[in-house]
Scaffold this motif. Structure first.
Motif, PDB file in Angstrom:
ATOM      1  N   ARG A   1       8.775  -3.440  -4.900  1.00 27.51           N
ATOM      2  CA  ARG A   1       9.813  -2.284  -5.629  1.00 27.51           C
ATOM      3  C   ARG A   1       8.902  -1.463  -6.243  1.00 27.51           C
ATOM      4  NH1 ARG A   1      12.977  -5.897  -9.250  1.00 27.51           N
ATOM      5  NH2 ARG A   1      14.172  -6.436  -7.411  1.00 27.51           N
ATOM      6  N   ASP A   2       9.019  -0.316  -6.136  1.00 30.63           N
ATOM      7  CA  ASP A   2       8.361   0.959  -6.864  1.00 30.63           C
ATOM      8  C   ASP A   2       9.148   1.708  -7.683  1.00 30.63           C
ATOM      9  OD1 ASP A   2       8.709   3.570  -5.159  1.00 30.63           O
ATOM     10  OD2 ASP A   2       7.936   1.984  -3.595  1.00 30.63           O
ATOM     11  N   THR A   3       8.576   2.726  -8.462  1.00 30.47           N
ATOM     12  CA  THR A   3       9.338   3.540  -9.224  1.00 30.47           C
ATOM     13  C   THR A   3       8.941   5.043  -8.710  1.00 30.47           C
ATOM     14  OG1 THR A   3       7.972   3.408 -11.204  1.00 30.47           O
ATOM     15  CG2 THR A   3      10.231   2.392 -11.058  1.00 30.47           C
TER      16      THR A   3
ATOM     17  N   SER B   1       0.783  -1.293  -0.052  1.00 28.95           N
ATOM     18  CA  SER B   1      -0.017   0.032   0.046  1.00 28.95           C
ATOM     19  C   SER B   1       0.822   1.433   0.160  1.00 28.95           C
ATOM     20  CB  SER B   1      -1.039   0.209   1.315  1.00 28.95           C
ATOM     21  OG  SER B   1      -1.604  -1.076   1.157  1.00 28.95           O
ATOM     22  N   ASN B   2       1.921   1.158   0.681  1.00 31.07           N
ATOM     23  CA  ASN B   2       2.948   2.210   0.771  1.00 31.07           C
ATOM     24  C   ASN B   2       3.505   2.611  -0.759  1.00 31.07           C
ATOM     25  OD1 ASN B   2       2.852   3.354   3.301  1.00 31.07           O
ATOM     26  ND2 ASN B   2       4.800   2.204   3.952  1.00 31.07           N
ATOM     27  N   ALA B   3       3.989   1.315  -1.225  1.00 33.72           N
ATOM     28  CA  ALA B   3       4.462   1.476  -2.635  1.00 33.72           C
ATOM     29  C   ALA B   3       3.379   2.214  -3.721  1.00 33.72           C
ATOM     30  CB  ALA B   3       4.819   0.201  -3.093  1.00 33.72           C
ATOM     31  N   ILE B   4       2.072   1.854  -3.483  1.00 35.20           N
ATOM     32  CA  ILE B   4       0.989   2.454  -4.365  1.00 35.20           C
ATOM     33  C   ILE B   4       0.984   3.966  -3.620  1.00 35.20           C
ATOM     34  CG2 ILE B   4      -1.362   2.462  -4.955  1.00 35.20           C
ATOM     35  CD1 ILE B   4      -1.087  -0.676  -4.296  1.00 35.20           C
ATOM     36  N   LYS B   5       1.007   4.222  -2.659  1.00 36.18           N
ATOM     37  CA  LYS B   5       0.824   5.407  -1.851  1.00 36.18           C
ATOM     38  C   LYS B   5       1.650   6.560  -2.400  1.00 36.18           C
ATOM     39  CE  LYS B   5       0.049   6.016   2.550  1.00 36.18           C
ATOM     40  NZ  LYS B   5      -0.170   5.989   4.081  1.00 36.18           N
ATOM     41  N   TYR B   6       3.256   6.089  -2.292  1.00 29.13           N
ATOM     42  CA  TYR B   6       4.006   7.136  -2.552  1.00 29.13           C
ATOM     43  C   TYR B   6       4.655   7.027  -3.736  1.00 29.13           C
ATOM     44  CZ  TYR B   6       3.591   7.668   2.372  1.00 29.13           C
ATOM     45  OH  TYR B   6       2.933   8.031   3.586  1.00 29.13           O
ATOM     46  N   THR B   7       3.632   6.310  -4.777  1.00 31.74           N
ATOM     47  CA  THR B   7       4.273   6.478  -6.179  1.00 31.74           C
ATOM     48  C   THR B   7       3.228   7.174  -7.098  1.00 31.74           C
ATOM     49  OG1 THR B   7       5.442   4.306  -6.003  1.00 31.74           O
ATOM     50  CG2 THR B   7       4.788   4.793  -8.157  1.00 31.74           C
TER      51      THR B   7
ATOM     52  N   GLY C   1      -1.692   9.758   6.370  1.00 36.13           N
ATOM     53  CA  GLY C   1      -0.828   8.536   6.893  1.00 36.13           C
ATOM     54  C   GLY C   1      -0.278   9.086   8.438  1.00 36.13           C
ATOM     55  N   THR C   2       0.267   8.025   9.136  1.00 35.55           N
ATOM     56  CA  THR C   2       0.236   8.296  10.613  1.00 35.55           C
ATOM     57  C   THR C   2       1.684   7.919  10.790  1.00 35.55           C
ATOM     58  OG1 THR C   2      -0.052   6.229  11.152  1.00 35.55           O
ATOM     59  CG2 THR C   2      -2.016   7.960  11.444  1.00 35.55           C
ATOM     60  N   GLY C   3       2.336   7.437   9.889  1.00 39.73           N
ATOM     61  CA  GLY C   3       3.833   7.098  10.268  1.00 39.73           C
ATOM     62  C   GLY C   3       3.918   5.950  11.297  1.00 39.73           C
ATOM     63  N   LEU C   4       2.810   4.895  11.225  1.00 35.79           N
ATOM     64  CA  LEU C   4       2.819   3.833  12.184  1.00 35.79           C
ATOM     65  C   LEU C   4       3.111   2.614  11.359  1.00 35.79           C
ATOM     66  CD1 LEU C   4       0.077   4.463  14.786  1.00 35.79           C
ATOM     67  CD2 LEU C   4       2.474   4.135  15.357  1.00 35.79           C
ATOM     68  N   GLY C   5       2.440   2.682  10.319  1.00 33.71           N
ATOM     69  CA  GLY C   5       2.544   1.439   9.571  1.00 33.71           C
ATOM     70  C   GLY C   5       3.854   0.583   9.221  1.00 33.71           C
ATOM     71  N   LEU C   6       4.786   1.208   8.874  1.00 34.06           N
ATOM     72  CA  LEU C   6       5.982   0.605   8.844  1.00 34.06           C
ATOM     73  C   LEU C   6       6.712   0.209  10.287  1.00 34.06           C
ATOM     74  CD1 LEU C   6       8.200   2.379   5.980  1.00 34.06           C
ATOM     75  CD2 LEU C   6       6.977  -0.201   6.052  1.00 34.06           C
ATOM     76  N   ALA C   7       6.438   0.984  11.500  1.00 38.16           N
ATOM     77  CA  ALA C   7       6.802   0.702  12.513  1.00 38.16           C
ATOM     78  C   ALA C   7       6.315  -0.659  13.359  1.00 38.16           C
ATOM     79  CB  ALA C   7       6.606   1.902  13.596  1.00 38.16           C
TER      80      ALA C   7
ATOM     81  N   THR D   1       7.053   8.707  12.721  1.00 35.24           N
ATOM     82  CA  THR D   1       7.681   9.605  11.816  1.00 35.24           C
ATOM     83  C   THR D   1       7.440   9.220  10.343  1.00 35.24           C
ATOM     84  OG1 THR D   1       9.451   7.957  11.317  1.00 35.24           O
ATOM     85  CG2 THR D   1       9.909   9.366  13.262  1.00 35.24           C
ATOM     86  N   ARG D   2       7.381  10.353   9.821  1.00 34.01           N
ATOM     87  CA  ARG D   2       6.967  10.444   8.345  1.00 34.01           C
ATOM     88  C   ARG D   2       8.041  11.394   7.632  1.00 34.01           C
ATOM     89  NH1 ARG D   2       1.257  11.786   6.584  1.00 34.01           N
ATOM     90  NH2 ARG D   2       1.787  10.241   5.097  1.00 34.01           N
ATOM     91  N   GLU D   3       8.236  11.055   6.503  1.00 29.60           N
ATOM     92  CA  GLU D   3       9.137  12.174   5.555  1.00 29.60           C
ATOM     93  C   GLU D   3       8.537  13.330   5.377  1.00 29.60           C
ATOM     94  OE1 GLU D   3      11.074  10.702   2.260  1.00 29.60           O
ATOM     95  OE2 GLU D   3      12.493  12.507   2.220  1.00 29.60           O
TER      96      GLU D   3
HETATM   97  P1  ADP Z   1       2.611   6.495   6.593  1.00 29.70           P
HETATM   98  O1  ADP Z   1       2.364   5.880   5.327  1.00 29.70           O
HETATM   99  O2  ADP Z   1       1.160   6.282   7.500  1.00 29.70           O
HETATM  100  O3  ADP Z   1       2.964   7.772   6.724  1.00 29.70           O
HETATM  101  P2  ADP Z   1       4.608   4.460   7.253  1.00 29.70           P
HETATM  102  O4  ADP Z   1       5.111   3.919   8.629  1.00 29.70           O
HETATM  103  O5  ADP Z   1       4.006   3.411   6.509  1.00 29.70           O
HETATM  104  O6  ADP Z   1       3.514   5.523   7.567  1.00 29.70           O
HETATM  105  O7  ADP Z   1       5.676   4.973   6.232  1.00 29.70           O
HETATM  106  C1  ADP Z   1       6.528   6.095   7.040  1.00 29.70           C
HETATM  107  C2  ADP Z   1       6.923   6.972   6.056  1.00 29.70           C
HETATM  108  O8  ADP Z   1       7.840   6.236   5.082  1.00 29.70           O
HETATM  109  C3  ADP Z   1       6.046   7.651   4.852  1.00 29.70           C
HETATM  110  O9  ADP Z   1       5.460   8.734   5.489  1.00 29.70           O
HETATM  111  C4  ADP Z   1       6.977   7.900   3.687  1.00 29.70           C
HETATM  112  O10 ADP Z   1       7.340   9.095   4.004  1.00 29.70           O
HETATM  113  C5  ADP Z   1       7.982   7.100   3.585  1.00 29.70           C
HETATM  114  N1  ADP Z   1       7.601   5.678   2.683  1.00 29.70           N
HETATM  115  C6  ADP Z   1       6.978   4.599   3.027  1.00 29.70           C
HETATM  116  N2  ADP Z   1       6.954   3.862   2.130  1.00 29.70           N
HETATM  117  C7  ADP Z   1       7.418   4.406   0.943  1.00 29.70           C
HETATM  118  C8  ADP Z   1       7.598   4.145  -0.267  1.00 29.70           C
HETATM  119  N3  ADP Z   1       7.290   2.818  -1.024  1.00 29.70           N
HETATM  120  N4  ADP Z   1       8.152   5.161  -1.176  1.00 29.70           N
HETATM  121  C9  ADP Z   1       8.543   6.322  -0.371  1.00 29.70           C
HETATM  122  N5  ADP Z   1       8.286   6.868   0.745  1.00 29.70           N
HETATM  123  C10 ADP Z   1       7.777   5.807   1.619  1.00 29.70           C
END
Ligand code: ADP
Length: 459
Positions: A238-240, A204-210, A269-275, A257-259
């Motif tokens: 993998r995403d582009t 979902s992140n790969a889709i969200k941030y692409t 987003g909340t920055g919790l998913g990857l944690a 944390t989020r970028e």
């Molecule tokens: P969220 O998506 O809710 O912000 P995540 O913990 O899933 O939280 O991701 C943390 C951060 O990592 C995102 O806010 C984003 O900045 C960065 N990130 C995660 N996956 C990707 C990705 N595939 N491409 C670019 N940035 C990503």
């Protein structure tokens, strides 16, 4: 005075040969910390007590400062957490409240009402996933998250993942591909839901941030291990897309944390998913890593060793295998359900959903009333019971137990499905232990309710 009592000091000296203590001297209002060591020395001239003192003022101050810093950091983290939560809950709530008002004040405009409901739906969905994430995180942090390891069919996991994520990708006009050709053992011992959660989060992140028009690919593979009955599984996503900066990359698995925040990149987003993902991978004894270049894309890799399970799963519930999806289209019209629910709004929602599918519902507003209705109506009257758990007078666990103990074979076999906002693993286990057949989390989707009922109501 108590510490320096002579007989106490002498007994310690006899036992240990030396005695140490720290104490504070007051010079007016200024404290000075001192440590003292006394050593007993026996030689031919007699017994000596050698006493040394040392000013440990600086050390004590450093320790005190350190303690204060730790306490402050903990405080700050808690405040940040509450501020984050408050913001993240208010944002979707604002949309829900706002669009409810808009819809309410435009009864003449069905298009606007439909659009508002759509937005209320998506904000509710976001709010729910946030709540689930926060609960997961708090379970992880208190060390209470447990894996439910069982027989798991990876092909079913892949199918569900594909269903969900291909739709997300399509909505964004993104090309997505799935390649499982590297997997040869699909039946493994694992926590199926958690494996799915890990992969869905990353994809979902790969889709969200692409951005639109770019690509994402998912590759699953398996390597052999010295043990014959297990394999090392590798999932690559993998995403582009936008990629991740060098500065943020080391923090990507930290919670909250989020970028870029939502206001800047407009991506919710909340920055919790990857944690959570990283913690769950760790719990499975696996490994997660990420490579990324800004503007070029990212690549997440998860590896985890999994034991193989037999290819044929034993029959469960009525001869279905674990991987076979329940029959959603089962026609249950005309069937009769007893809904045991104390909350009027929740009861109304369930009754409306059930009647939409042609089911007839009777309601009891606490556990005891529920048991009485089952017994009074007699064998065969209800086809299933939907049971809330927290209720006044008698709770759902007790009510289910009482029905099971009523003695008739109808009462033993009547499907009882818990429908509750208590959704922790231990709640689910407690339901099953109380004799219920299944557990459905609130809020529920109408299709899920129907699928679960379809699974347990006899044709
Ligand atoms: P969220 O998506 O809710 O912000 P995540 O913990 O899933 O939280 O991701 C943390 C951060 O990592 C995102 O806010 C984003 O900045 C960065 N990130 C995660 N996956 C990707 C990705 N595939 N491409 C670019 N940035 C990503």
């Amino acid at each position: 005075m108590a510490v320096f009592r002579k007989d106490r000091i002498m007994s310690i000296l006899e036992r240990d040969g030396s005695f140490t203590t720290k104490y504070r001297l007051m010079f007016g209002d200024t404290p000075v910390y001192v440590s003292m060591k006394a050593t007993l020395l026996d030689d031919e001239d007699g017994r000596y007590l050698i006493i040394g003192t040392n000013n440990i003022d600086a050390q004590m101050k450093r320790e005190e400062e350190y303690r204060q810093k730790v306490a402050e950091a903990r405080n700050r983290a808690r405040n940040d957490f509450l501020a984050n939560m408050s913001h993240d809950i208010r944002t979707p709530m604002n949309a829900i409240v706002g669009y409810t008002n808009i819809a309410r004040s435009h009864p003449e405009d069905p298009e606007l009402i439909r659009d508002s409901l759509e937005k209320i739906g998506s904000s509710s969905h976001f709010l729910l996933s946030l709540i689930n994430d926060v609960l997961d995180m708090s379970k992880i942090e208190s060390g209470k998250m447990q894996l439910n390891v069982g027989e798991c069919d990876l092909s079913a996991v892949f199918r569900r993942i594909e269903d969900i994520t291909s739709l997300q990708a399509k909505n964004k006009s993104l090309r997505i591909s799935y390649d499982y050709s590297g997997v040869s053992h699909f039946h493994v011992l694992a926590d199926e839901l958690r494996i799915e959660q890990i992969l869905i989060n990353i994809i979902s992140n790969a889709i969200k941030y692409t951005p639109e028009g770019k690509t994402a690919e998912i590759i699953a593979g398996e390597e052999s291990l010295p043990e014959k009955d297990a394999g090392r599984y590798r999932f690559i996503v993998r995403d582009t897309g936008s990629g991740i900066s060098e500065e943020y990359l080391p923090h990507i698995f930290e919670s909250f944390t989020r970028e870029l925040n939502t206001t800047i990149n407009r991506i919710q987003g909340t920055g919790l998913g990857l944690a959570i993902t990283a913690k769950v991978v760790e719990l499975m004894g696996g490994h997660i890593s990420v490579k990324s270049k800004p503007e070029e894309g990212s690549e997440f890799t998860v590896t985890v060793d999994l034991k193989f399970a037999g290819e044929d799963f034993p029959d469960e519930a009525g001869g279905k295998t674990a991987s076979e999806p329940a029959d959603v289209s089962a026609d249950l019209s005309g069937r009769r359900i007893l809904l045991v629910e104390d909350n009027d709004i929740n009861a109304e929602i369930a009754i409306m959903v059930l009647s939409q599918y042609g089911l007839e519902t009777e309601r009891a507003s606490d556990g005891q009333a529920g048991v009485e209705m089952v017994l009074a109506r007699g064998d065969g009257y209800y086809d299933a019971v939907l049971m809330d758990l927290q209720m006044p007078v008698m709770n759902g666990y007790e009510a289910a137990g009482a029905i099971r103990e009523a003695g008739t074979s109808y009462c033993k076999d009547l499907p009882i499905i818990a429908m509750s906002a208590n959704t922790y693993d231990e709640d689910v286990r407690a339901c099953l232990a109380a004799g219920m057949n299944a557990h459905l989390a609130k809020p529920f989707q109408p299709e899920t309710l129907m699928r679960v009922l379809g699974e347990y109501i006899k044709r």
